[in-house]
Design an enzyme around this catalytic site. Structure first.
Site, PDB file in Angstrom:
ATOM      1  N   HIS A 189       0.836  -1.205   0.000  1.00 17.71           N
ATOM      2  CA  HIS A 189       0.000   0.000   0.000  1.00 17.71           C
ATOM      3  C   HIS A 189       0.862   1.242   0.000  1.00 17.71           C
ATOM      4  O   HIS A 189       1.930   1.271   0.595  1.00 17.71           O
ATOM      5  CB  HIS A 189      -0.958   0.017   1.195  1.00 17.71           C
ATOM      6  N   HIS A 245       0.676   5.210   1.110  1.00 18.81           N
ATOM      7  CA  HIS A 245      -0.066   6.232   1.861  1.00 18.81           C
ATOM      8  C   HIS A 245      -0.047   7.528   1.062  1.00 18.81           C
ATOM      9  O   HIS A 245       1.017   7.946   0.574  1.00 18.81           O
ATOM     10  CB  HIS A 245       0.619   6.530   3.196  1.00 18.81           C
TER      11      HIS A 245
HETATM   12  P1  5GP Z   1       1.631   0.669   7.402  1.00 19.83           P
HETATM   13  O1  5GP Z   1       1.992   0.960   8.839  1.00 19.83           O
HETATM   14  O2  5GP Z   1       1.646  -0.822   7.118  1.00 19.83           O
HETATM   15  O3  5GP Z   1       2.413   1.466   6.411  1.00 19.83           O
HETATM   16  O4  5GP Z   1       0.151   1.205   7.241  1.00 19.83           O
HETATM   17  C1  5GP Z   1      -0.994   0.441   7.445  1.00 19.83           C
HETATM   18  C2  5GP Z   1      -2.142   1.402   7.484  1.00 19.83           C
HETATM   19  O5  5GP Z   1      -3.334   0.660   7.351  1.00 19.83           O
HETATM   20  C3  5GP Z   1      -2.244   2.193   8.804  1.00 19.83           C
HETATM   21  O6  5GP Z   1      -2.165   3.582   8.538  1.00 19.83           O
HETATM   22  C4  5GP Z   1      -3.593   1.777   9.364  1.00 19.83           C
HETATM   23  O7  5GP Z   1      -4.285   2.838   9.975  1.00 19.83           O
HETATM   24  C5  5GP Z   1      -4.326   1.260   8.142  1.00 19.83           C
HETATM   25  N1  5GP Z   1      -5.316   0.225   8.450  1.00 19.83           N
HETATM   26  C6  5GP Z   1      -5.126  -0.861   9.234  1.00 19.83           C
HETATM   27  N2  5GP Z   1      -6.254  -1.607   9.279  1.00 19.83           N
HETATM   28  C7  5GP Z   1      -7.150  -0.974   8.487  1.00 19.83           C
HETATM   29  C8  5GP Z   1      -8.505  -1.267   8.132  1.00 19.83           C
HETATM   30  O8  5GP Z   1      -9.102  -2.253   8.550  1.00 19.83           O
HETATM   31  N3  5GP Z   1      -9.129  -0.399   7.291  1.00 19.83           N
HETATM   32  C9  5GP Z   1      -8.485   0.730   6.822  1.00 19.83           C
HETATM   33  N4  5GP Z   1      -9.193   1.518   6.010  1.00 19.83           N
HETATM   34  N5  5GP Z   1      -7.215   1.026   7.124  1.00 19.83           N
HETATM   35  C10 5GP Z   1      -6.560   0.185   7.955  1.00 19.83           C
END
Ligand code: 5GP
Ligand code: ZN
Length: 145
Positions: free
Chosen positions: A106, A108
């Site tokens: 993903h 951001h």
């Molecule tokens: P990472 O830390 O892996 O770069 O980002 C993961 C992101 O996914 C976090 O910003 C978190 O808030 C988001 N996230 C985690 N679980 C969910 C979910 O169930 N739905 C949505 N829309 N975002 C999620």
């Protein structure tokens, strides 16, 4: 596009792709999906993913990387138009050490405002010399596929 490989029951974002889990979706095409982050750092903080499960950018193929990159750029422009932030960051984590918490690729998209007090700090090594930089560049160059 053929059947999309999913990591059902194990991956939150695959659950969002299939509709098993809810999300505030804002863009969708055959290969990619964009939706609002559930814990937004700012209004407009959203995520862009490939529909097909892959863990991170390092394991995504060139085609997937290109398609997700294109959607990320398009959504970033729409966020800018819709919300008029002062600036905007795009970031992406690979691995626990890099802060990745959801192991489905993903990007951001994070709108930024002059006084948002959100900081991304780089503590560079001022001792790096040009010879060392060139050595590292050669190592990476030789590893390119
Ligand atoms: P990472 O830390 O892996 O770069 O980002 C993961 C992101 O996914 C976090 O910003 C978190 O808030 C988001 N996230 C985690 N679980 C969910 C979910 O169930 N739905 C949505 N829309 N975002 C999620
Ligand atoms: Zn997944």
């Amino acid at each position: 596009m053929g059947e999309i490989p999913m990591n059902q029951g194990q991956c939150i974002f695959c659950g969002i792709v299939t509709g098993a889990l809810p999300a505030a979706t804002l863009y969708e095409d055959d290969a990619t999906l964009a939706f609002m982050d559930i814990n937004p750092l700012a209004d407009g903080h959203c995520l862009v993913i490939p529909k097909a499960h892959c863990e991170d950018l390092l394991t995504a193929g060139d085609d997937v990387a290109a398609l997700v990159g294109q959607t990320t750029a398009r959504v970033a422009r729409a966020v800018k138009t819709a919300l008029q932030p002062d600036g905007l960051n795009v970031f992406q984590a690979n691995g626990v050490a890099a802060g990745q918490t959801v192991f489905h690729l993903h990007f951001h998209i994070l709108p930024r405002f002059v006084d948002d007090h959100f900081t991304i700090q780089f503590h560079g090594n001022p001792t790096s010399n040009r010879e060392h930089l060139a050595t590292i560049a050669r190592r990476i160059e030789q590893a390119l596929p």
